[in-house]
Scaffold this motif. Structure first.
Motif, mmCIF file in Angstrom:
data_model
loop_
_atom_site.group_PDB
_atom_site.id
_atom_site.type_symbol
_atom_site.label_atom_id
_atom_site.label_comp_id
_atom_site.label_asym_id
_atom_site.label_seq_id
_atom_site.Cartn_x
_atom_site.Cartn_y
_atom_site.Cartn_z
ATOM 1 N N ARG A 10 20.056 -30.091 -9.122
ATOM 2 C CA ARG A 10 19.240 -31.059 -9.881
ATOM 3 C C ARG A 10 18.487 -31.919 -8.875
ATOM 4 O O ARG A 10 19.079 -32.674 -8.115
ATOM 5 C CB ARG A 10 20.123 -31.909 -10.792
ATOM 6 C CG ARG A 10 19.319 -32.737 -11.794
ATOM 7 C CD ARG A 10 20.216 -33.374 -12.841
ATOM 8 N NE ARG A 10 20.847 -32.385 -13.703
ATOM 9 C CZ ARG A 10 20.273 -31.850 -14.779
ATOM 10 N NH1 ARG A 10 19.049 -32.207 -15.121
ATOM 11 N NH2 ARG A 10 20.928 -30.972 -15.507
ATOM 12 N N ILE A 11 17.171 -31.785 -8.870
ATOM 13 C CA ILE A 11 16.323 -32.384 -7.843
ATOM 14 C C ILE A 11 15.525 -33.548 -8.426
ATOM 15 O O ILE A 11 14.830 -33.375 -9.440
ATOM 16 C CB ILE A 11 15.353 -31.336 -7.274
ATOM 17 C CG1 ILE A 11 16.120 -30.131 -6.714
ATOM 18 C CG2 ILE A 11 14.449 -31.954 -6.209
ATOM 19 C CD1 ILE A 11 17.027 -30.433 -5.570
ATOM 20 N N PRO A 12 15.567 -34.739 -7.823
ATOM 21 C CA PRO A 12 14.681 -35.828 -8.247
ATOM 22 C C PRO A 12 13.228 -35.446 -7.957
ATOM 23 O O PRO A 12 12.910 -35.016 -6.844
ATOM 24 C CB PRO A 12 15.127 -37.007 -7.376
ATOM 25 C CG PRO A 12 16.466 -36.623 -6.824
ATOM 26 C CD PRO A 12 16.458 -35.134 -6.718
ATOM 27 N N ILE A 13 12.369 -35.588 -8.945
ATOM 28 C CA ILE A 13 10.962 -35.225 -8.791
ATOM 29 C C ILE A 13 10.170 -36.476 -8.432
ATOM 30 O O ILE A 13 9.762 -37.260 -9.297
ATOM 31 C CB ILE A 13 10.409 -34.568 -10.066
ATOM 32 C CG1 ILE A 13 11.216 -33.315 -10.409
ATOM 33 C CG2 ILE A 13 8.926 -34.226 -9.893
ATOM 34 C CD1 ILE A 13 11.183 -32.225 -9.364
ATOM 35 N N GLY A 14 9.979 -36.692 -7.138
ATOM 36 C CA GLY A 14 9.252 -37.865 -6.691
ATOM 37 C C GLY A 14 9.848 -39.125 -7.279
ATOM 38 O O GLY A 14 11.061 -39.311 -7.310
ATOM 39 N N ASP A 15 8.984 -40.008 -7.784
ATOM 40 C CA ASP A 15 9.457 -41.228 -8.440
ATOM 41 C C ASP A 15 9.252 -41.160 -9.946
ATOM 42 O O ASP A 15 9.093 -42.174 -10.608
ATOM 43 C CB ASP A 15 8.766 -42.463 -7.852
ATOM 44 C CG ASP A 15 7.249 -42.420 -8.003
ATOM 45 O OD1 ASP A 15 6.742 -41.435 -8.586
ATOM 46 O OD2 ASP A 15 6.581 -43.358 -7.541
ATOM 47 N N SER A 16 9.265 -39.933 -10.489
ATOM 48 C CA SER A 16 9.036 -39.754 -11.922
ATOM 49 C C SER A 16 10.180 -40.285 -12.770
ATOM 50 O O SER A 16 9.997 -40.557 -13.960
ATOM 51 C CB SER A 16 8.831 -38.263 -12.242
ATOM 52 O OG SER A 16 10.037 -37.543 -12.051
ATOM 53 N N TYR A 55 4.307 -34.723 -16.852
ATOM 54 C CA TYR A 55 5.535 -34.538 -16.079
ATOM 55 C C TYR A 55 5.561 -33.182 -15.380
ATOM 56 O O TYR A 55 5.865 -33.082 -14.181
ATOM 57 C CB TYR A 55 6.739 -34.682 -17.003
ATOM 58 C CG TYR A 55 8.057 -34.286 -16.375
ATOM 59 C CD1 TYR A 55 8.510 -34.879 -15.203
ATOM 60 C CD2 TYR A 55 8.852 -33.310 -16.975
ATOM 61 C CE1 TYR A 55 9.725 -34.511 -14.636
ATOM 62 C CE2 TYR A 55 10.069 -32.941 -16.422
ATOM 63 C CZ TYR A 55 10.500 -33.545 -15.249
ATOM 64 O OH TYR A 55 11.696 -33.173 -14.695
ATOM 65 N N LEU A 56 5.221 -32.122 -16.096
ATOM 66 C CA LEU A 56 5.304 -30.780 -15.527
ATOM 67 C C LEU A 56 4.239 -30.552 -14.457
ATOM 68 O O LEU A 56 4.518 -29.939 -13.415
ATOM 69 C CB LEU A 56 5.187 -29.738 -16.637
ATOM 70 C CG LEU A 56 6.367 -29.726 -17.627
ATOM 71 C CD1 LEU A 56 6.051 -28.862 -18.839
ATOM 72 C CD2 LEU A 56 7.648 -29.261 -16.954
ATOM 73 N N THR A 57 3.029 -31.030 -14.685
ATOM 74 C CA THR A 57 1.995 -30.863 -13.666
ATOM 75 C C THR A 57 2.287 -31.739 -12.448
ATOM 76 O O THR A 57 2.009 -31.342 -11.310
ATOM 77 C CB THR A 57 0.596 -31.159 -14.235
ATOM 78 O OG1 THR A 57 0.566 -32.463 -14.827
ATOM 79 C CG2 THR A 57 0.210 -30.126 -15.293
ATOM 80 N N THR A 58 2.858 -32.916 -12.670
ATOM 81 C CA THR A 58 3.261 -33.769 -11.552
ATOM 82 C C THR A 58 4.373 -33.106 -10.747
ATOM 83 O O THR A 58 4.392 -33.159 -9.510
ATOM 84 C CB THR A 58 3.718 -35.143 -12.060
ATOM 85 O OG1 THR A 58 2.613 -35.798 -12.686
ATOM 86 C CG2 THR A 58 4.229 -36.017 -10.927
ATOM 87 N N ALA A 59 5.324 -32.479 -11.452
ATOM 88 C CA ALA A 59 6.396 -31.769 -10.760
ATOM 89 C C ALA A 59 5.837 -30.636 -9.906
ATOM 90 O O ALA A 59 6.290 -30.414 -8.766
ATOM 91 C CB ALA A 59 7.396 -31.222 -11.774
ATOM 92 N N LEU A 60 4.846 -29.911 -10.426
ATOM 93 C CA LEU A 60 4.213 -28.855 -9.653
ATOM 94 C C LEU A 60 3.557 -29.440 -8.397
ATOM 95 O O LEU A 60 3.722 -28.906 -7.292
ATOM 96 C CB LEU A 60 3.180 -28.119 -10.512
ATOM 97 C CG LEU A 60 2.324 -27.077 -9.790
ATOM 98 C CD1 LEU A 60 3.177 -26.005 -9.132
ATOM 99 C CD2 LEU A 60 1.325 -26.450 -10.773
ATOM 100 N N ASP A 61 2.827 -30.536 -8.564
ATOM 101 C CA ASP A 61 2.194 -31.185 -7.413
ATOM 102 C C ASP A 61 3.229 -31.578 -6.363
ATOM 103 O O ASP A 61 3.039 -31.363 -5.160
ATOM 104 C CB ASP A 61 1.437 -32.439 -7.854
ATOM 105 C CG ASP A 61 0.151 -32.126 -8.601
ATOM 106 O OD1 ASP A 61 -0.343 -30.988 -8.477
ATOM 107 O OD2 ASP A 61 -0.353 -33.024 -9.304
ATOM 108 N N MET A 81 3.585 -41.908 -14.257
ATOM 109 C CA MET A 81 4.128 -41.299 -13.060
ATOM 110 C C MET A 81 3.146 -41.502 -11.913
ATOM 111 O O MET A 81 1.953 -41.354 -12.078
ATOM 112 C CB MET A 81 4.306 -39.782 -13.255
ATOM 113 C CG MET A 81 5.275 -39.446 -14.349
ATOM 114 S SD MET A 81 5.388 -37.668 -14.542
ATOM 115 C CE MET A 81 6.300 -37.595 -16.059
ATOM 116 N N SER A 82 3.670 -41.821 -10.756
ATOM 117 C CA SER A 82 2.820 -41.939 -9.587
ATOM 118 C C SER A 82 3.538 -41.326 -8.413
ATOM 119 O O SER A 82 4.588 -41.802 -7.993
ATOM 120 C CB SER A 82 2.506 -43.406 -9.290
ATOM 121 O OG SER A 82 3.685 -44.109 -9.017
#
Length: 292
Positions: free
Chosen positions: A23-29, A118-124, A1-2
């Motif tokens: 349902r929200i896209p989380i960045g480019d994950s 994934y979860l920490t990236t979503a938080l960021d 993930m970036s």
């Protein structure tokens, strides 16, 4: 993930609509998640966020329905995020807890999605969008989601302010030589982690008395005691009736106020045996910045 973004770079949260779940896209994950914004949210403030993790073979949508936490989020003014786990199984998903077999009996491999990342990236990302206050980020989850919640407490204590496992409290993997106790090498949080756990004393799937499947084994009391040791709790544990048919075991005198509490429903089974308002009262009393 970036995800190329800086926390709190945005000043206005522009995802979804207040009082609704989308349902929200989380960045480019490549992995969206259901996100509920509380009713009346003015979008100009970063709010506390609770990640709600579903049980094994279920989905985030099912967990929202079972928990009733959308109404709690509206009442208390926090964001609720309900992701799907990374490993597809049957009609749903299971969480990747390294070294621990899923309900299929299979231990995740390095090729399986990294759910912690994934979860920490979503938080960021949600913090960077101006929606979530990452100093007030919390996790709860049911069953396999409760075990994943516990795992986040072990490996991401620098990211989440408190955890609330439901019928799934663990404190690391079962020890290979003595499965009746947690392996201390598998849970070494970077900071004290406040814990409130919920369970039923008639749970046959994840029995508080221990036993069960390969991912379970040791008792809930052993998990409580291990978290109390990790948090440096010095006071003798206490037990009280918290509500009709619900007793609470609590460890206090802990470093940075990181109490460990467990609420047990007499006759409760493998289900969402939670007083949502009491859970939120415990979680919201903690901020990550207080402990770093």
């Amino acid at each position: 993930m970036s995800i190329a973004s800086t926390a709190h770079a945005a000043t206005r949260c522009d995802i979804g609509a207040p009082g609704t779940t989308a349902r929200i896209p989380i960045g480019d994950s490549g992995r969206p998640m259901l996100v509920h914004l509380p009713r009346g949210y003015d979008r100009g403030e970063a709010l506390p966020i609770v990640f709600l993790l579903h049980g094994s073979t279920a989905t985030g949508a099912e967990m929202l329905r079972e928990s009733g936490l959308e109404a709690t989020a509206d009442t208390h003014g926090f964001i609720l995020a309900a992701p799907d786990a990374g490993i597809p199984v049957g009609r749903g998903f299971v969480w990747n807890i390294p070294g621990v077999p899923t309900v299929t009996g299979t231990i995740p491999t390095k090729d399986d999605p990294d759910d912690v990342a994934y979860l920490t990236t979503a938080l960021d990302w949600l913090a960077a969008e101006g929606c979530a206050d990452d100093a007030r980020a919390y996790v709860t989850g049911l069953s396999g989601g409760g075990r994943m919640t516990s795992w986040l407490g072990c490996v991401a204590a620098d990211r989440f302010a408190a955890i609330a496992p439901v019928v799934g409290l663990r404190a690391g993997n079962p020890d290979a030589d003595d499965p009746s106790r947690p392996d201390p090498a598998t849970c070494a949080p970077a900071a004290p982690m406040p814990v409130i756990a919920f369970a039923g004393d008639a749970d046959k799937t994840n029995p508080i008395q221990g036993g069960g499947a390969g991912y379970w084994h040791y008792t809930m009391h052993a998990a409580e005691q291990r978290w109390a040791a990790l948090n440096g709790c010095t006071a003798a544990p206490t037990t009280r009736w918290a509500a009709d048919g619900v007793y609470e075991e609590r460890y206090t005198g802990c470093r940075d106020g990181a109490d460990v509490a467990a609420r047990i429903t007499v006759g409760g089974g493998h289900a969402w045996v939670v007083d949502n308002d009491a859970m939120w009262a415990f979680l919201s009393a903690h901020r990550r910045a207080d402990r770093l």
